[in-house]
Write an enzyme that holds these catalytic residues in place. Sequence first.
Site, PDB file in Angstrom:
ATOM      1  N   ASN A 103       0.777  -1.237   0.000  1.00 45.33           N
ATOM      2  CA  ASN A 103       0.000   0.000   0.000  1.00 45.33           C
ATOM      3  C   ASN A 103       0.810   1.290   0.000  1.00 45.33           C
ATOM      4  O   ASN A 103       0.654   2.133  -0.881  1.00 45.33           O
ATOM      5  CB  ASN A 103      -0.906   0.002   1.235  1.00 45.33           C
ATOM      6  CG  ASN A 103      -2.258  -0.581   0.898  1.00 45.33           C
ATOM      7  OD1 ASN A 103      -2.824  -0.243  -0.132  1.00 45.33           O
ATOM      8  ND2 ASN A 103      -2.762  -1.462   1.738  1.00 45.33           N
ATOM      9  N   ASP A 128       0.056  -9.119   3.803  1.00 43.72           N
ATOM     10  CA  ASP A 128      -1.299  -8.778   4.273  1.00 43.72           C
ATOM     11  C   ASP A 128      -2.367  -8.945   3.184  1.00 43.72           C
ATOM     12  O   ASP A 128      -3.561  -9.018   3.505  1.00 43.72           O
ATOM     13  CB  ASP A 128      -1.350  -7.327   4.770  1.00 43.72           C
ATOM     14  CG  ASP A 128      -0.549  -7.114   6.038  1.00 43.72           C
ATOM     15  OD1 ASP A 128      -0.018  -8.109   6.573  1.00 43.72           O
ATOM     16  OD2 ASP A 128      -0.443  -5.958   6.486  1.00 43.72           O
ATOM     17  N   ARG A 163      -7.560 -26.177  26.649  1.00 45.18           N
ATOM     18  CA  ARG A 163      -7.407 -24.737  26.875  1.00 45.18           C
ATOM     19  C   ARG A 163      -8.189 -23.913  25.865  1.00 45.18           C
ATOM     20  O   ARG A 163      -8.621 -24.413  24.827  1.00 45.18           O
ATOM     21  CB  ARG A 163      -5.921 -24.366  26.723  1.00 45.18           C
ATOM     22  CG  ARG A 163      -5.116 -24.763  27.926  1.00 45.18           C
ATOM     23  CD  ARG A 163      -3.663 -24.431  27.733  1.00 45.18           C
ATOM     24  NE  ARG A 163      -2.964 -24.698  28.988  1.00 45.18           N
ATOM     25  CZ  ARG A 163      -1.673 -24.905  29.095  1.00 45.18           C
ATOM     26  NH1 ARG A 163      -0.913 -24.888  28.018  1.00 45.18           N
ATOM     27  NH2 ARG A 163      -1.126 -25.127  30.270  1.00 45.18           N
ATOM     28  N   MET A 170      -0.494 -11.713  11.786  1.00 43.58           N
ATOM     29  CA  MET A 170      -0.222 -10.380  11.226  1.00 43.58           C
ATOM     30  C   MET A 170      -1.375  -9.895  10.361  1.00 43.58           C
ATOM     31  O   MET A 170      -2.279 -10.655   9.994  1.00 43.58           O
ATOM     32  CB  MET A 170       1.068 -10.396  10.434  1.00 43.58           C
ATOM     33  CG  MET A 170       2.287 -10.144  11.301  1.00 43.58           C
ATOM     34  SD  MET A 170       3.764  -9.985  10.296  1.00 43.58           S
ATOM     35  CE  MET A 170       4.890  -9.304  11.504  1.00 43.58           C
ATOM     36  N   ASP A 188     -12.150 -21.806  16.076  1.00 48.01           N
ATOM     37  CA  ASP A 188     -13.515 -21.669  16.592  1.00 48.01           C
ATOM     38  C   ASP A 188     -14.039 -20.260  16.392  1.00 48.01           C
ATOM     39  O   ASP A 188     -15.225 -20.050  16.146  1.00 48.01           O
ATOM     40  CB  ASP A 188     -13.536 -22.047  18.081  1.00 48.01           C
ATOM     41  CG  ASP A 188     -13.059 -23.477  18.235  1.00 48.01           C
ATOM     42  OD1 ASP A 188     -13.883 -24.373  18.050  1.00 48.01           O
ATOM     43  OD2 ASP A 188     -11.845 -23.696  18.453  1.00 48.01           O
ATOM     44  N   LYS A 214     -17.609 -28.951  24.202  1.00 53.99           N
ATOM     45  CA  LYS A 214     -16.310 -28.651  23.578  1.00 53.99           C
ATOM     46  C   LYS A 214     -15.370 -28.111  24.661  1.00 53.99           C
ATOM     47  O   LYS A 214     -15.647 -27.089  25.285  1.00 53.99           O
ATOM     48  CB  LYS A 214     -16.507 -27.604  22.477  1.00 53.99           C
ATOM     49  CG  LYS A 214     -15.312 -27.471  21.585  1.00 53.99           C
ATOM     50  CD  LYS A 214     -15.711 -26.815  20.280  1.00 53.99           C
ATOM     51  CE  LYS A 214     -14.699 -27.027  19.197  1.00 53.99           C
ATOM     52  NZ  LYS A 214     -13.376 -26.616  19.483  1.00 53.99           N
TER      53      LYS A 214
HETATM   54  O1  F6P Z   1       2.637  -5.118   6.098  1.00 48.09           O
HETATM   55  C1  F6P Z   1       3.180  -6.334   6.444  1.00 48.09           C
HETATM   56  C2  F6P Z   1       3.356  -6.449   7.931  1.00 48.09           C
HETATM   57  O2  F6P Z   1       3.967  -7.682   8.211  1.00 48.09           O
HETATM   58  C3  F6P Z   1       2.085  -6.264   8.756  1.00 48.09           C
HETATM   59  O3  F6P Z   1       1.304  -7.430   8.781  1.00 48.09           O
HETATM   60  C4  F6P Z   1       2.651  -5.886  10.099  1.00 48.09           C
HETATM   61  O4  F6P Z   1       1.742  -5.146  10.859  1.00 48.09           O
HETATM   62  C5  F6P Z   1       3.831  -5.045   9.725  1.00 48.09           C
HETATM   63  O5  F6P Z   1       4.225  -5.432   8.429  1.00 48.09           O
HETATM   64  C6  F6P Z   1       5.006  -5.199  10.668  1.00 48.09           C
HETATM   65  O6  F6P Z   1       6.014  -4.364  10.238  1.00 48.09           O
HETATM   66  P1  F6P Z   1       7.493  -4.370  10.848  1.00 48.09           P
HETATM   67  O7  F6P Z   1       8.212  -5.556  10.293  1.00 48.09           O
HETATM   68  O8  F6P Z   1       8.069  -3.094  10.379  1.00 48.09           O
HETATM   69  O9  F6P Z   1       7.342  -4.468  12.322  1.00 48.09           O
END
Ligand code: F6P
Length: 324
Positions: A103, A128, A163, A170, A188, A214
């Site tokens: 992005n 992402d 548990r 991420m 779940d 469960k």
């Molecule tokens: O944009 C990819 C990503 O891995 C996100 O999922 C995460 O929030 C971010 O980068 C983490 O960035 P950094 O490696 O700079 O901590």
Amino acid sequence: MKKVAVLTSGGDAPGLNACIRAIVRTAYYYEISVIGIKRGYRGLIEKDYCELDPRRVGGIINKGGTILHSSREPRFKHFEFRKKAFETLKELQVDALLVIGGNGSISAANIFAKEFPINVIGIPKTIDNDLYGTDYTIGFDTAVNNAVDAVDKIRDTTISHERIFVVEVMGRDSGFIALDVGIATGADITLIPEYPFPIHIVIQKLIDSYKKGKTFSIIILAEGVAKAQELASVLEQKLKDYAIGGIRYSVLGHIQRGGSPTAFDRNIASRFGAFAVERFLHGEKNFMVAYEKGEIKTKPLEIPFGKVKKPDLEVFELTKKLTI
Ligand code: F6P
């Protein structure tokens, strides 16, 4: 001889090296030379680059990370530094700049292309998968598979100790990873920022599952929703009588972003890279490579600008239908 420059910008993603390799080899096939810019936009500002030839990109298709290194360069937000970057490209007599990014990087590429007479080509990557205008971004499949491997292991402990386990995956502002991981691991509950799920419903659902017999539960939590530790401590207070073996959490973090890319990521990254070079040769300007309904195509570079890509509501609903 035509010349292109390539850089990788933002968080690394498995498949970047396969993409760089495809760009270099396709370019050489058509007698185009390639400059590798180091550390994303930083290398343009600081004139840090290297020549890339087909041998230099040998033996990297199976490697995670990026041989060019990457950064999120804050200076590129300022015009004076974008001007410096343009001067570097002018000095190098580059005909196009290929930006492999997510992005932030593709938005920056769009601004850059509007300000200066340079052909800028975007290639989508981010684990992402949240770049608007394309169904797929390089690295997503590997990240999902890395997370699925980890959750499968955590499941053994979850079941053995009966548990409730919160696993944070991420996805800075998005739930694509969480959704695919949630479905693939039979979680779940899957919590993603795009379709909020109130905490009292989460709690009620866990109690209902317990009452139905469960004795363990896995919750996949996208990092954009909350911290796993916070959610686990709320559940701890509210579910004392229901979590037989207690509540635990795990933050998978950068494990998801590293390692050898899956076959899918190697293939798509190779196809994106080769396609970008071929469209450049056909004279296309200021475009991004996009993947839509299984087809690779070009779209104007400004397409993702200011837009948000959301997972399908139907897929989110499926995570609810498949749990008991
Ligand atoms: O944009 C990819 C990503 O891995 C996100 O999922 C995460 O929030 C971010 O980068 C983490 O960035 P950094 O490696 O700079 O901590």
